[in-house]
Design an enzyme around this catalytic site. Structure first.
Site, mmCIF file in Angstrom:
data_model
loop_
_atom_site.group_PDB
_atom_site.id
_atom_site.type_symbol
_atom_site.label_atom_id
_atom_site.label_comp_id
_atom_site.label_asym_id
_atom_site.label_seq_id
_atom_site.Cartn_x
_atom_site.Cartn_y
_atom_site.Cartn_z
ATOM 1 N N HIS A 355 -33.870 -19.909 -0.573
ATOM 2 C CA HIS A 355 -34.223 -19.863 -2.026
ATOM 3 C C HIS A 355 -33.291 -20.319 -2.758
ATOM 4 C CE1 HIS A 355 -38.196 -17.817 -1.564
ATOM 5 N NE2 HIS A 355 -37.395 -17.339 -0.406
ATOM 6 N N LYS A 542 -36.620 -16.823 -18.386
ATOM 7 C CA LYS A 542 -35.990 -16.948 -16.992
ATOM 8 C C LYS A 542 -34.612 -16.419 -16.884
ATOM 9 C CE LYS A 542 -36.324 -21.469 -17.339
ATOM 10 N NZ LYS A 542 -37.384 -21.753 -15.951
ATOM 11 N N ARG A 543 -34.188 -16.041 -15.788
ATOM 12 C CA ARG A 543 -32.987 -15.292 -15.757
ATOM 13 C C ARG A 543 -32.018 -16.306 -16.570
ATOM 14 N NH1 ARG A 543 -32.043 -10.904 -12.463
ATOM 15 N NH2 ARG A 543 -29.847 -10.858 -13.074
ATOM 16 N N LYS A 548 -29.227 -22.913 -15.123
ATOM 17 C CA LYS A 548 -30.637 -23.197 -15.740
ATOM 18 C C LYS A 548 -30.382 -23.833 -17.446
ATOM 19 C CE LYS A 548 -32.618 -19.108 -13.092
ATOM 20 N NZ LYS A 548 -33.822 -19.560 -12.484
ATOM 21 N N THR A 650 -40.819 -21.114 -10.500
ATOM 22 C CA THR A 650 -42.382 -20.904 -10.481
ATOM 23 C C THR A 650 -42.619 -20.634 -11.769
ATOM 24 O OG1 THR A 650 -41.442 -18.769 -10.080
ATOM 25 C CG2 THR A 650 -42.385 -20.249 -8.130
ATOM 26 N N LYS A 654 -46.430 -21.517 -13.932
ATOM 27 C CA LYS A 654 -47.279 -20.205 -14.786
ATOM 28 C C LYS A 654 -47.529 -20.860 -16.100
ATOM 29 C CE LYS A 654 -44.731 -16.812 -12.037
ATOM 30 N NZ LYS A 654 -43.460 -16.305 -11.912
HETATM 31 C C1 26W Z 1 -26.923 -12.245 -2.928
HETATM 32 C C2 26W Z 1 -27.456 -12.218 -4.014
HETATM 33 C C3 26W Z 1 -28.680 -13.071 -4.492
HETATM 34 C C4 26W Z 1 -29.847 -12.291 -4.843
HETATM 35 C C5 26W Z 1 -30.881 -13.114 -5.017
HETATM 36 C C6 26W Z 1 -28.838 -14.381 -3.859
HETATM 37 C C7 26W Z 1 -29.957 -15.159 -4.306
HETATM 38 C C8 26W Z 1 -30.905 -14.546 -4.799
HETATM 39 C C9 26W Z 1 -32.316 -15.075 -4.864
HETATM 40 C C10 26W Z 1 -32.599 -16.200 -3.783
HETATM 41 C C11 26W Z 1 -32.308 -15.859 -5.894
HETATM 42 C C12 26W Z 1 -33.847 -16.344 -6.516
HETATM 43 O O1 26W Z 1 -34.629 -15.561 -6.832
HETATM 44 N N1 26W Z 1 -34.031 -17.693 -6.265
HETATM 45 C C13 26W Z 1 -35.132 -18.254 -6.853
HETATM 46 O O2 26W Z 1 -36.265 -18.334 -5.953
HETATM 47 C C14 26W Z 1 -37.533 -18.893 -6.320
HETATM 48 C C15 26W Z 1 -38.625 -18.495 -5.508
HETATM 49 O O3 26W Z 1 -38.439 -19.484 -4.388
HETATM 50 C C16 26W Z 1 -37.292 -20.290 -6.966
HETATM 51 O O4 26W Z 1 -38.369 -20.527 -7.589
HETATM 52 C C17 26W Z 1 -36.140 -20.341 -7.744
HETATM 53 O O5 26W Z 1 -35.934 -21.754 -7.903
HETATM 54 C C18 26W Z 1 -34.818 -19.507 -6.968
HETATM 55 O O6 26W Z 1 -33.940 -19.754 -7.902
#
Ligand code: 26W
Length: 804
Positions: A355, A542-543, A548, A650, A654
């Site tokens: 992701h 978004k975050r 971003k 995503t 929406k």
């Molecule tokens: C290890 C810490 C950590 C925590 C969370 C690393 C990475 C994450 C997530 C993978 C971040 C995340 O939410 N990624 C998002 O995933 C969505 C669903 O696929 C995508 O639409 C977003 O682009 C992506 O940033």
């Protein structure tokens, strides 16, 4: 879908009220009514679930176990009622009795067991799996505290604990029968006995994993998805020996320490922290899930070699990848299976979705920490690594490539490498992202196992994000094309034929205005801020993260501000810029950006000439519930990440589903949304991922933009002077630097193109009928971005799952 009658609804509510409180509807408080409605749903889902499970067993159905450290569920009552076909009749029945169902929805807290996109995607997938009749269990931790609540104090983000469990408990069914034990720490002694590996454990810490099941009904389906939330418990309330020796506090402290495991969700989005407790959380989740899967399978089918026929295990990012060594451990140590047979099962069972490509998010764990915390798992990881290295050697893979792909290298354990080696399929979440994985991030792996890599572009559940959150639009659509789109999103295509019907377009326009009015009211009640619904709502929700590029958005607003300062009559669209999103608690720069937005908002408010045309608001504490109100009110959705950085996005889906137009870069799923909806569907600008790679190579020099573009100079200088009495020189320096603390996401490189896209957008916006016609056309194409389509792709190409 058949709805129940109002009379039936009342009788179901009364039944629950009598059962729990022995009172009637007219005497019940809202809280009691909430519990009663939840009770109706739970009873109904139990019956549905039981039938489905029976059928599944009869048909020897395969089930997917969706492993994820985050599920961003939001509220559950309305979704349950909607999917069970109860929502309308319950709403009407309550109204007839002088009660408002909206008040009951408001009682429930969001289950915010996630940071952002990854966790929300997992929740959308549960809805689609249940609706499409695919058997599924999701596994997550039952965090006592979800993602922190965001509060602004003098414009700065502060974090407050999120105690969601109070109202969330009603959905959780304790499953004492599924509890199991998890071991950490200590030493191991491995030896062979009768040709089988045996392991003795010494001085280890043991904790109980106690599951709670939450049910999610599908819409117009036979299926109910289960989300199993695992909670940590110490075995005995007290260590009795210590207690009797008067060491009460120490006994309690030890108990607390064990239970800390599922206490809180790590608020890290896209940043690997390497904290020991997080590693423990990950192992706790996977060990509990794998034990429960194997135990159930053994009871039902006896033969463990048949596991891949009945079970798929999906890793949602690398966070649960310890499933691999844990399943090997269970198969070998507890079931006397050989390494080869056990690995054969892994190879057919596990799949993995990536992701994010951000370097700082790729999980690597310190080898010593893994060895100390999980000695047996570490030993298995070493064996996976040894075997992988020897396979590479046979294939003649270069030394550097082996080190890059190995599970353990340079005293670090690489979770992504482990996930790829063990999975039969690895996918990215948009076409661009999947190509970047193959061509850049995991190039060597792709050379070795090209058949593993694939793409499944993300989607969102249109039931929640259109039908439930935007009832006005949904009703209009239903009146035009019938209700078939609820179950089959591609049916939305039929809307396109109304694109030239001005009376329909006017209705779309009117609905948008109504939704904006509702959002304005919500915002006023929540934060005491007034916004004008007749202005254009430009939203970036978004975050908060550098990649971003909320900062690029702010630079544009500062530019508009400078133009209006100079000439209050300048021809600038009257607009409200709406920001929403949380910054990770330790992410200094993201917090600084929030502060800048809030200070700029105050500065603009103070200036009568400017504030006639511009307004900024930062919606506090962004959550699923806020998003459900904000998306229907969005005119323009900003998706402006540096190309190549946003895996999919995503929020974009929406917003467009709710009739917004995108102002976006060619990144993640933006590209596919624009392709599917047509070239006029969005305002796309800026460098492509390829351009970005070249600009980086040619040494990005922001100074050149500053020196040669007077608009950029004005904006950066204003940033240094500051707003509302605070200078943001630190941010100005960051934007201009080429080394040290510099902007790797190259805001200035895309600034001019961004301005041009905004101007193009203004041209269309001045023709409201044309604007809303485009909105309708976009909605008609959004069926492709329903998570139903994704799930069909996962089921067919990755999990080999059949509908029951
Ligand atoms: C290890 C810490 C950590 C925590 C969370 C690393 C990475 C994450 C997530 C993978 C971040 C995340 O939410 N990624 C998002 O995933 C969505 C669903 O696929 C995508 O639409 C977003 O682009 C992506 O940033």
């Amino acid at each position: 879908m058949k709805q129940i009658t109002e009379k039936e609804a009342i009788s179901k509510i009364n039944e629950q009220l009598e059962k729990y409180y022995n009172i009637s509807l007219k005497d019940a408080t809202d809280r009691q009514l909430f519990k009663a409605l939840a009770g109706v749903c739970i009873d109904e889902m139990f019956i549905k679930r039981q039938k489905f499970s029976k059928n599944c067993k009869k048909k020897d159905g395969k089930a997917v176990n969706y492993m994820c450290m985050e599920f961003l569920i939001g509220k559950t009552l309305r979704t349950s009622l909607f999917n069970l076909g109860f929502e309308k009749s319950f709403g009407k029945a309550l109204k007839a009795n002088g009660r408002d169902i909206q008040n009951l929805y408001a009682i429930e807290d969001d289950a915010g067991l996630g940071n952002g996109g990854l966790g929300r995607l997992a929740s959308c997938f549960l809805d689609s799996l249940a609706t499409l009749d695919y058997p599924v269990t999701g596994h997550c931790l039952r965090y006592d505290f979800g993602l922190f609540k965001q509060k602004f104090v003098d414009g700065q983000q502060t974090e407050l604990p999120d105690e969601w469990l109070g109202s969330g408990e009603v959905w959780q069914i304790p499953r004492q029968d599924k509890a199991c034990r998890i071991k950490f720490d200590g030493q191991i002694n491995e030896y062979m006995e009768n040709g089988h590996m045996k392991v003795e454990y010494r001085d280890c810490t043991e904790v109980e994993a106690f599951p709670y099941d939450v049910m999610f009904s599908g819409y117009d389906s036979k299926n109910v998805a289960v989300l199993r939330l695992w909670s940590a418990r110490s075995f005995n309330t007290f260590d009795t020996k210590k207690f009797s020796q008067g060491e009460y506090t120490q006994a309690m402290a030890e108990k607390n320490e064990l239970e800390l495991l599922s206490k809180v969700l790590y608020p890290a989005d896209d940043h690997m922290q390497g904290k020991a407790l997080r590693l423990r959380q990950q192992y706790f989740l996977v060990s509990a899930a794998m034990q429960s899967i194997v135990t159930t399978h053994k009871r039902r089918y006896k033969n463990l070699k048949l596991l891949p026929k009945f079970i798929a295990v999906h890793l949602n990012d690398t966070h649960p990848v310890l499933c691999v060594p844990e399943l090997l451990r269970i198969l070998m140590d507890e079931n006397e299976m050989s390494w080869e047979d056990a690995w054969n099962i892994i190879d057919k069972t596990i799949s993995y979705t990536n992701h994010t490509i951000l370097k700082e998010a790729l999980e690597v764990w310190d080898e010593n920490l893994v060895a100390r915390t999980l000695p047996r798992i570490y030993s298995i990881l070493k064996e996976i690594d040894r075997r992988f290295r020897s396979a590479c050697c046979e294939l003649g893979v270069s030394y550097s490539a082996v080190e890059e792909m190995a599970v353990i290298s340079n005293r670090k354990v690489s979770m992504a490498n482990l996930a790829i080696i063990a999975s039969h399929k690895v996918n990215g979440v948009s076409k661009l992202h999947s190509n970047i994985l193959k061509d850049r991030i995991f190039k060597n792996f792709n050379g070795m196992y090209p058949q593993k890599f694939t793409n499944v572009t993300n989607g969102v559940t249109h039931r929640r994000w259109l039908c439930e959150s935007n009832p006005k639009l949904s009703e209009l659509i239903e009146s035009l094309i019938g209700d078939k789109f609820i179950k089959n999103a591609s049916w939305l295509e039929n809307l396109e034929k109304f694109a030239d019907d001005d009376s329909v377009i006017k209705k779309i326009k009117n609905i948008k205005l109504k939704n904006k009015e509702e959002f304005a009211k919500f915002l006023y009640e929540k934060q005491g801020i007034k916004i004008d619904p007749t202005t254009r709502f430009d939203v970036q929700a978004k975050r908060i993260h550098e990649y971003k590029r909320q900062l690029l958005n702010v630079l544009h607003i500062i530019y508009l501000y400078s133009v209006l300062k100079e000439n209050p009559d300048a021809d600038i669209t009257t607009q409200t810029f709406i920001f929403a999103g949380k910054a990770a608690s330790g992410y200094r720069r993201a917090k600084e950006i929030i502060y800048l937005i809030n200070q700029l908002a105050l500065e603009i408010d103070k200036d009568e000439k400017v504030s006639k045309k511009l307004k900024i608001v930062f919606v506090e504490n962004y959550s699923v519930t806020v998003a459900e109100k904000l998306m229907p009110a969005t005119d323009v959705s900003e998706q402006i990440s540096l190309a190549g950085q946003e895996a999919s996005g995503t929020g974009n889906m929406k917003a467009v589903l709710n009739g917004a137009l995108m102002l976006c870069t060619p990144d993640g799923a933006n590209i596919e949304i624009s392709d599917v909806c047509g070239k006029d569907s969005s305002f796309m600008f800026g460098m492509t991922a390829e351009d970005v790679a070249n600009t980086w190579k040619n040494n990005y020099n922001p100074r050149n933009y500053y020196d040669n573009n007077p608009k950029i100079k004005t904006v950066i200088d204003l940033l240094s002077i500051g707003f509302n009495g605070t200078s943001f020189k630190g941010l100005a320096d960051y934007l201009l630097s080429t080394n040290g603390d510099f902007d790797p996401y190259m805001c200035l490189a895309d600034f001019e193109a961004y301005l041009k896209a905004c101007e193009d957008m203004d041209v269309l916006y001045r023709k409201p009928l044309k604007w809303h016609k485009q909105a309708l056309k976009n909605i008609s194409k959004m069926g492709y971005f329903s998570s139903d389509r994704c799930i069909e792709e996962y089921a067919k190409n990755i999990w080999n799952l059949q509908k029951i």
